[in-house]
Design an enzyme around this catalytic site. Sequence first.
Site, PDB file in Angstrom:
ATOM      1  N   PRO A 175       0.861  -1.211  -0.067  1.00 17.07           N
ATOM      2  CA  PRO A 175      -0.125   0.023   0.129  1.00 17.07           C
ATOM      3  C   PRO A 175       0.908   1.175   0.208  1.00 17.07           C
ATOM      4  CG  PRO A 175      -0.799  -1.407   1.690  1.00 17.07           C
ATOM      5  CD  PRO A 175       0.470  -1.992   1.352  1.00 17.07           C
ATOM      6  N   LYS A 176       0.494   2.345  -1.027  1.00 13.52           N
ATOM      7  CA  LYS A 176       0.926   3.468  -0.639  1.00 13.52           C
ATOM      8  C   LYS A 176       0.535   4.561   0.183  1.00 13.52           C
ATOM      9  CE  LYS A 176       2.847   7.146  -3.761  1.00 13.52           C
ATOM     10  NZ  LYS A 176       2.956   8.236  -2.765  1.00 13.52           N
ATOM     11  N   PHE A 177       1.371   4.585   1.378  1.00 12.62           N
ATOM     12  CA  PHE A 177       0.734   5.635   2.298  1.00 12.62           C
ATOM     13  C   PHE A 177       1.377   7.010   2.036  1.00 12.62           C
ATOM     14  CE2 PHE A 177       0.838   1.731   4.589  1.00 12.62           C
ATOM     15  CZ  PHE A 177      -0.532   1.625   5.378  1.00 12.62           C
TER      16      PHE A 177
END
Length: 298
Positions: free
Chosen positions: A30-32
């Site tokens: 996931p890209k935070f």
Amino acid sequence: MSTAPRPPVRVALAETVGTLPREHGLAYEPKFDGHRMVVFREGDGVVLQARSGRIVTAAFPDLADAARRLPEGTVLDGEVVVWREGRIDFAAVQGRASATPGRAPALARRLPASYAAFDLLGADGADLRPLRYDRRRERLVDLLAGLGPPLQAVPMTTDPELAATWYATLPAIGVEGLVIKRLDQPYRAGGRAWRKYRHTDTKDAVVVGFTGAQERPAALVLVLPDDDVPLVSSPLPPALRARVGSVLRELPPGEPGTAQAVGIGDVAYRSVPPELTAEVATGTTRHAVTTVLRLKTP
């Protein structure tokens, strides 16, 4: 003798793609969208470095304290986020990043930060960047397993179907995309060997200042996710200038500063508290440009 990276280091970057890659040998995370940070555990102390190379240790005393539990010679790459009401709050983390040393402890108590580590650049005093990603990942998970919050490894999968599910469901908590890495890939400092797959070409940026008159600003000064260097947007259209001006009038103007403007270089601006976000589109002509689409008020 230690060969672990020392600050400042250049971080690895990602290239935007329009479809989810599905070839063999990929990892999906996931890209935070938060504040990029490299954590150095050195000797008896800790150094926290932003993507730009700026040292931000004093702004994050909670994370510095947590990082002291790491073994000496550890270097992590990851993203700082602040959770509010179950979602990532980018304006809140930017407020943390811009805090003075005097205000930082109170902000840390009110808006505690979390660190989502996605890479291990050094361990036991050794430079791990030449190793394959899957080996670095394995050591990262083992290192952080016994520590717990606020230092945690980001989730990762090699299953493209699970990655697609994450992509579809995680926007509900403010995660707008995925980062894709090859399992056999070394850490390429400064290179765009990773890929990022986002829902849209737009993103939220924090408004940290303006150029022109406060009542009708010519442009906004913004900080984009995963960065900490202020930049000047493209000129605002007339209708948006009036709308933004009506909101800025309610904020106390801060100190003057300089930011990077496309094709011009550094320009002077007036800062405002990092309380507003704007939806922006990024693209390129001859240079990278950032266009404000709308102001998002609290």
